[in-house]
Enzyme design. Sequence first.
Site, PDB file in Angstrom:
ATOM      1  N   LYS A 296       0.732   2.292  -6.928  1.00  0.00           N
ATOM      2  CA  LYS A 296       0.128   1.316  -7.852  1.00  0.00           C
ATOM      3  C   LYS A 296      -0.871   1.975  -8.789  1.00  0.00           C
ATOM      4  CE  LYS A 296      -1.542  -1.254  -4.597  1.00  0.00           C
ATOM      5  NZ  LYS A 296      -1.020  -0.504  -3.444  1.00  0.00           N
TER       6      LYS A 296
ATOM      7  N   THR B 158      -1.221   5.193  -9.739  1.00  0.00           N
ATOM      8  CA  THR B 158      -0.566   6.071 -10.716  1.00  0.00           C
ATOM      9  C   THR B 158       0.083   5.248 -11.822  1.00  0.00           C
ATOM     10  OG1 THR B 158      -0.134   7.747  -9.016  1.00  0.00           O
ATOM     11  CG2 THR B 158       1.186   7.860 -11.018  1.00  0.00           C
TER      12      THR B 158
ATOM     13  N   GLY C   8       0.812  -1.211   0.000  1.00  0.00           N
ATOM     14  CA  GLY C   8       0.000   0.000   0.000  1.00  0.00           C
ATOM     15  C   GLY C   8       0.848   1.265   0.000  1.00  0.00           C
TER      16      GLY C   8
ATOM     17  N   ASP D  91      -9.348  -2.649  -5.756  1.00  0.00           N
ATOM     18  CA  ASP D  91      -9.014  -2.183  -4.408  1.00  0.00           C
ATOM     19  C   ASP D  91     -10.253  -1.530  -3.802  1.00  0.00           C
ATOM     20  OD1 ASP D  91      -8.030  -1.030  -2.108  1.00  0.00           O
ATOM     21  OD2 ASP D  91      -6.279  -0.130  -3.063  1.00  0.00           O
TER      22      ASP D  91
END
EC number: 3.6.-.-
Length: 339
Positions: free
Chosen positions: A42, A44, A38, A66
């Site tokens: 990811k 972007t 986290g 997500d």
Amino acid sequence: MASTAFVCAEPEGDALPPSLQNLLDQDSLKWIFVGGKGGVGKTTTSCSLAIQLAAVRESVLLISTDPAHNLSDAFSQKFGKEASKVNGFTNLFAMEIDPSASMQDMVESGDDSGMNGMMQDLAFAIPGIDEAMGFAEVMKHVKSMQFSAIVFDTAPTGHTLRFLSFPSVLEKALGKLSGLSGRFGPMLNQIGSMMGGGLNTSEMFEKLESMREVVTEVNAQFKNPDLTTFVPVMISEFLSLYETERLIQELTQYQIDVHDIVVNQLLYPENDSQCKHCKVRWTQQQKYLKEAYELYGEDFHIVRMPLLSQEVRGTDALKKCLLIEPYKAGQVVDLSASS
């Protein structure tokens, strides 16, 4: 005002080009997963990759699995559980889904007979089946939309590994449930009639069998390196490197291809920088970047991304956050809106 950024110097010994251009060149790719710990970037990365793919593919779908759902924030545009066209594109679509919520929608859309409830209890007795069946519904929906490439912006690593295990879980579970059809189908139909329920179990088992066929096909595609690959995203820190190694080992066990890694948020102070914290941070990052190269340098495309002084939000900024052309020492990335 133009943004500034400290960027990565060019390390020696790249065995493979430090770029995701190989993903654009591989025309056969259908499924591309982007994941990692986290907060490493990811979303972007997946958004930028989807934009680059849209320039060379007929149609691209970007899906967030997500529960936090950051696609809407990244593009400054609201997305939901149905595919919507991304503003400024004719062939890029995005959607935000939650596999467990998808399963709940499927349950709520069923009838209220006692038999239906009994079959739900039977199905849900299998560990992980609720999210897995939600996954199957999503895959069935996605496959019907006929996109040439599908990019998954996945949840943090633990959730992602569970998500990737769903096809195997479902194949076994649906195989068992379908096997009950021939043995107990007529008897369950009789019980349903006695209870006053209108459920035809043969229809239910036909639906399960249809779902199993979709999942079996998807499972085979996920294990085909010509069709599927996974792109881990990490930052140059111990925990992120450790989690990336664990992720790659798990992906290998699932027989899912991985040959690209994005190392994000790299800080390289300028020569005349007086920032002590920057230099300390740079030294720490260099240590784990070196370890990453020792682990993956020969077999992976390692893409180095700089720590930017502005957050990457909106289509214009995402277009400038390229993963294709390697960054050069001293390069400055201006994410401000074009005048």
